[in-house]
Design a protein around this motif. Sequence first.
Motif, PDB file in Angstrom:
ATOM      1  N   GLN A   1       0.813  -1.203   0.000  1.00 48.70           N
ATOM      2  CA  GLN A   1       0.000   0.000   0.000  1.00 48.70           C
ATOM      3  C   GLN A   1       0.849   1.256   0.000  1.00 48.70           C
ATOM      4  O   GLN A   1       1.775   1.401   0.774  1.00 48.70           O
ATOM      5  CB  GLN A   1      -0.922   0.030   1.223  1.00 48.70           C
ATOM      6  CG  GLN A   1      -1.830   1.265   1.249  1.00 48.70           C
ATOM      7  CD  GLN A   1      -2.665   1.329   2.497  1.00 48.70           C
ATOM      8  OE1 GLN A   1      -2.738   0.359   3.237  1.00 48.70           O
ATOM      9  NE2 GLN A   1      -3.305   2.455   2.728  1.00 48.70           N
ATOM     10  N   GLY A   2       0.510   2.193  -0.879  1.00 51.88           N
ATOM     11  CA  GLY A   2       1.144   3.505  -0.876  1.00 51.88           C
ATOM     12  C   GLY A   2       2.433   3.537  -1.658  1.00 51.88           C
ATOM     13  O   GLY A   2       3.106   2.536  -1.884  1.00 51.88           O
ATOM     14  N   SER A   3       2.796   4.731  -2.059  1.00 49.96           N
ATOM     15  CA  SER A   3       3.973   4.923  -2.911  1.00 49.96           C
ATOM     16  C   SER A   3       5.257   5.093  -2.135  1.00 49.96           C
ATOM     17  O   SER A   3       6.339   4.969  -2.708  1.00 49.96           O
ATOM     18  CB  SER A   3       3.764   6.159  -3.783  1.00 49.96           C
ATOM     19  OG  SER A   3       3.587   7.308  -2.956  1.00 49.96           O
ATOM     20  N   SER A   4       5.186   5.369  -0.848  1.00 52.45           N
ATOM     21  CA  SER A   4       6.388   5.686  -0.088  1.00 52.45           C
ATOM     22  C   SER A   4       7.361   4.518  -0.053  1.00 52.45           C
ATOM     23  O   SER A   4       8.507   4.620  -0.497  1.00 52.45           O
ATOM     24  CB  SER A   4       6.003   6.089   1.343  1.00 52.45           C
ATOM     25  OG  SER A   4       5.027   7.101   1.325  1.00 52.45           O
ATOM     26  N   ALA A   5       6.897   3.403   0.484  1.00 45.30           N
ATOM     27  CA  ALA A   5       7.750   2.227   0.538  1.00 45.30           C
ATOM     28  C   ALA A   5       8.026   1.692  -0.860  1.00 45.30           C
ATOM     29  O   ALA A   5       9.122   1.196  -1.137  1.00 45.30           O
ATOM     30  CB  ALA A   5       7.087   1.147   1.402  1.00 45.30           C
ATOM     31  N   ALA A   6       7.041   1.806  -1.759  1.00 40.99           N
ATOM     32  CA  ALA A   6       7.244   1.324  -3.124  1.00 40.99           C
ATOM     33  C   ALA A   6       8.399   2.054  -3.791  1.00 40.99           C
ATOM     34  O   ALA A   6       9.245   1.441  -4.453  1.00 40.99           O
ATOM     35  CB  ALA A   6       5.962   1.499  -3.937  1.00 40.99           C
ATOM     36  N   ALA A   7       8.459   3.371  -3.629  1.00 36.11           N
ATOM     37  CA  ALA A   7       9.529   4.151  -4.244  1.00 36.11           C
ATOM     38  C   ALA A   7      10.883   3.746  -3.693  1.00 36.11           C
ATOM     39  O   ALA A   7      11.868   3.625  -4.439  1.00 36.11           O
ATOM     40  CB  ALA A   7       9.278   5.638  -4.003  1.00 36.11           C
ATOM     41  N   SER A   8      10.963   3.516  -2.393  1.00 38.73           N
ATOM     42  CA  SER A   8      12.232   3.121  -1.795  1.00 38.73           C
ATOM     43  C   SER A   8      12.713   1.778  -2.334  1.00 38.73           C
ATOM     44  O   SER A   8      13.902   1.587  -2.590  1.00 38.73           O
ATOM     45  CB  SER A   8      12.090   3.057  -0.264  1.00 38.73           C
ATOM     46  OG  SER A   8      11.842   4.336   0.264  1.00 38.73           O
ATOM     47  N   ILE A   9      11.786   0.831  -2.519  1.00 36.19           N
ATOM     48  CA  ILE A   9      12.175  -0.482  -3.036  1.00 36.19           C
ATOM     49  C   ILE A   9      12.594  -0.370  -4.500  1.00 36.19           C
ATOM     50  O   ILE A   9      13.561  -1.010  -4.938  1.00 36.19           O
ATOM     51  CB  ILE A   9      11.020  -1.489  -2.868  1.00 36.19           C
ATOM     52  CG1 ILE A   9      10.704  -1.679  -1.374  1.00 36.19           C
ATOM     53  CG2 ILE A   9      11.369  -2.826  -3.509  1.00 36.19           C
ATOM     54  CD1 ILE A   9       9.487  -2.544  -1.124  1.00 36.19           C
ATOM     55  N   ILE A  10      11.880   0.434  -5.279  1.00 37.39           N
ATOM     56  CA  ILE A  10      12.256   0.639  -6.681  1.00 37.39           C
ATOM     57  C   ILE A  10      13.682   1.176  -6.766  1.00 37.39           C
ATOM     58  O   ILE A  10      14.491   0.704  -7.576  1.00 37.39           O
ATOM     59  CB  ILE A  10      11.269   1.600  -7.359  1.00 37.39           C
ATOM     60  CG1 ILE A  10       9.904   0.926  -7.533  1.00 37.39           C
ATOM     61  CG2 ILE A  10      11.800   2.065  -8.717  1.00 37.39           C
ATOM     62  CD1 ILE A  10       8.809   1.875  -7.990  1.00 37.39           C
ATOM     63  N   LEU A  11      14.014   2.144  -5.926  1.00 38.56           N
ATOM     64  CA  LEU A  11      15.359   2.720  -5.945  1.00 38.56           C
ATOM     65  C   LEU A  11      16.390   1.724  -5.439  1.00 38.56           C
ATOM     66  O   LEU A  11      17.503   1.634  -5.967  1.00 38.56           O
ATOM     67  CB  LEU A  11      15.383   3.995  -5.095  1.00 38.56           C
ATOM     68  CG  LEU A  11      14.590   5.179  -5.665  1.00 38.56           C
ATOM     69  CD1 LEU A  11      14.460   6.275  -4.613  1.00 38.56           C
ATOM     70  CD2 LEU A  11      15.259   5.723  -6.914  1.00 38.56           C
ATOM     71  N   ALA A  12      16.021   0.958  -4.413  1.00 43.96           N
ATOM     72  CA  ALA A  12      16.968   0.002  -3.843  1.00 43.96           C
ATOM     73  C   ALA A  12      17.292  -1.134  -4.795  1.00 43.96           C
ATOM     74  O   ALA A  12      18.379  -1.715  -4.735  1.00 43.96           O
ATOM     75  CB  ALA A  12      16.412  -0.562  -2.533  1.00 43.96           C
ATOM     76  N   THR A  13      16.360  -1.463  -5.682  1.00 41.37           N
ATOM     77  CA  THR A  13      16.566  -2.585  -6.599  1.00 41.37           C
ATOM     78  C   THR A  13      17.012  -2.139  -7.982  1.00 41.37           C
ATOM     79  O   THR A  13      17.107  -2.968  -8.894  1.00 41.37           O
ATOM     80  CB  THR A  13      15.256  -3.389  -6.743  1.00 41.37           C
ATOM     81  OG1 THR A  13      14.216  -2.524  -7.212  1.00 41.37           O
ATOM     82  CG2 THR A  13      14.860  -4.004  -5.408  1.00 41.37           C
TER      83      THR A  13
END
Length: 815
Positions: free
Chosen positions: A703-715
């Motif tokens: 849920q939500g873009s906050s954690a999603a954005a962090s994972i996208i950047l981390a990967t």
Amino acid sequence: MTTQLTTTDPAAEPERPPRGRIKRLVLGRPSDPRWARPALWAVLILAAILYSWDLSRNGDANTFYAAAVLSGTESWKAFFYGSLDSASFITVDKPPFAFWVMEISARIFGFNSWSLLLPQAAEGVAAVAVVYAAVRRSVASLTGERGAYVAALIAALALTLTPMVVAIDRDDNPDTMLTLLLALGAWALLESLRAGRVRQDGQGGREGRGHPLLWLVLSGVAFGLAFNTKMLEGFIALPALPIVYLIASGARLRSRIGRLSIAGGVLAVITLSWMTVVDLIPKASRPYVGSSANDTVWNLAVGYNGFGRISGGGFGPGAARTGGSGPVASVAPGGGTGTLGGGVTGGTGGTGGTGVGAFSELAHRAGGALGGGGAGGFGGQAGIGRMFASTLGGQISWLIPFAVIALIATLILIGRRPRTDLARASVLLWGGWLVLEFVVLSFQQGTQHPYYTSAMAPPIAALTGIGAVTLYQAYRRSAGWSLVLPAAIAVTGGWAFVLLRRTPNWNPWLPWTVAGATIVAVLALVLGWLRSRRSADPRDGAVTAGRPRRFLTAGRPGRLFAVAGVAGLIAVLAGPAAYSATPLSQTISGSNPLAGPTAGGGFGAGGAGLAGFGGTDAARSGSGTGGYGAGGYGAGRTGAGRTGAGRTGAGRTGADGRAGTEGPTGRPGGAGGYGGLGGTASQQMIAYLEAHRDGATWLIALQGSSAAASIILATGGIPVMAMGGFRGTDAAPTLAQFEQYVKQGKVHYVLTGGRGGLGGGGFGGGSGGTVASVTSWVEQNCSAVPASAYSGAASGGSATSGVAGTAATGLYRCG
């Protein structure tokens, strides 16, 4: 009685030989003053240093937008739509024009801090150059040719040293591009007026190059692109342009209306182009339009990014939200904690200074008394005093007093000049822009971030430059106007002292230095005025117009005025210059960049408190209350990793998601963003998901873009499905869509219970509706993944995931 200003430039210099292109670029035209072009280069170099020095310390800056940029380098479809993920599940909450520039840079040079942020710095430097050109080429009829160069240089320097401009130009928010486009639009309109004027030097022809209509069309293109950068925010200053053109154009009224109609048509085409294309594409063939209510760009433009920001009807502090029953944050002047809907308790404010006296207290209280209340987002309480209150005062208000005095005085001094006078048009344009931005940003009830005020910086700077030269010339030539310049310096220097005393422990010598410089400048100017009165012919009662007073030109009195000039610059610019230097040595929060003492940005109260949704004036003494938990949402304002109250006392550190860490790709961690709020998957979980992706389109759904954005950047750009979008409340995906994705093997893993958005129950907590139904289905139909599978814990552990800052989160395998 109107005071007519005349100028007496020095005798014409011997004609200089023509210069080549390179020499002309570096030294200017032969007709330019010898100092003008080198001085401009010095200001531009200063701007480049302030905007780009050690940019890599800011990492990915605003991780939400950085993830969209990275995704745009992986997919042209994501590039066009401005998608958060490269699989184009959902878009970010802004149009993509500003991101296209960063994405092209990242495609050429690879995605890193420099390729992400250097285009932003370049746009900031370009804006300084545009404001310089616009002022220099439009006010010579008022100030004289040499005076126009001085006014333009002062304007360029004032814009360069605006603290909020420095902060936003070191960030990846789209406001940097917005400021540049607005400046380009204003410059093009002035060039249109200039191109239509007949030369006044007897040589015939037109003053400017090109056809007036072409310049007017260019202005429309700039504002159309501004809309495609931040939607209706790009149109706040727009009404000033056609009004000024109708007043000042030398063409017949029919021609003026016709040209404006053509330019308006071009503006409409540019404005509606991307929006229309996206909305005409079937919804099943494109990503969901993030933060819209019905998956259309039109709704996003008029709602979330439009009138919702003004009226508070859209998302934002003080606005209605989905889910949650708790009250909106309420902070008493004595400190304490407030609650956010859904039971989220705000954290403790950061360190700050002591009170600043009755003047700033009056400005802060005026915001509530005259503004009609309302939290108004992260920019302080709505009202006429918002720009001067604790949150925004140190970011944008330093030169507002001088700019306002300059606007009024210059229009009076211009007097009854012809309707088509270009200098009057320039002053009206900058003044109209400033008034419109000031009124809208001061009284808007919806979400407002401090960096929105960067759009006010060009008109403030332009009016400061024009006013400084005009008031100086009036001081020299008119006894009746001799006290206006000292008064303007006194008011501006006094306000700078108030702003600096809000943080008395930060460079404690500086406010007193500014106060001393203000006193010296005012006394020197007043002393010069008294001497000129004694030396004036009593039969005339004033110095002859056009003849400079002797005390200003040579000897000991001339040196006295030189001292006044230096002291005046210190009084007016030392404060903002000191604030502007802080981002060079401190990491700013990408989600809410700020400059000045403890300039970390974020949403802790820090030294400046967030009125209504953060600290009040009490925060300046360290007793205020942070908006969203100390360190819980970005870096806070203290810049130190500290433990905040977090969510209902659970406590979590002030780390900014990935701040200061090295991701799998070896890039430095981000400088804030949204990872700390929603919780990001641990490195062990990410490694587990990558190893068990099994050909899925999305690595994980959460849920939500906050954690999603962090994972996208981390990967390094692997797609992550941000269910519910930025706020966690968007109707994407529907349950039927999600079930189809699972059947098709496009998503295998789901993280439930996270709070990675800004909506839902309270502040990002379990939203109702679409996302809740998906979560419920996942918990009933998918298999829980034990924490031991990826965290190395003992077997038999619960399904609770390794997500920081969240409660009862579970990882599930579907399909």
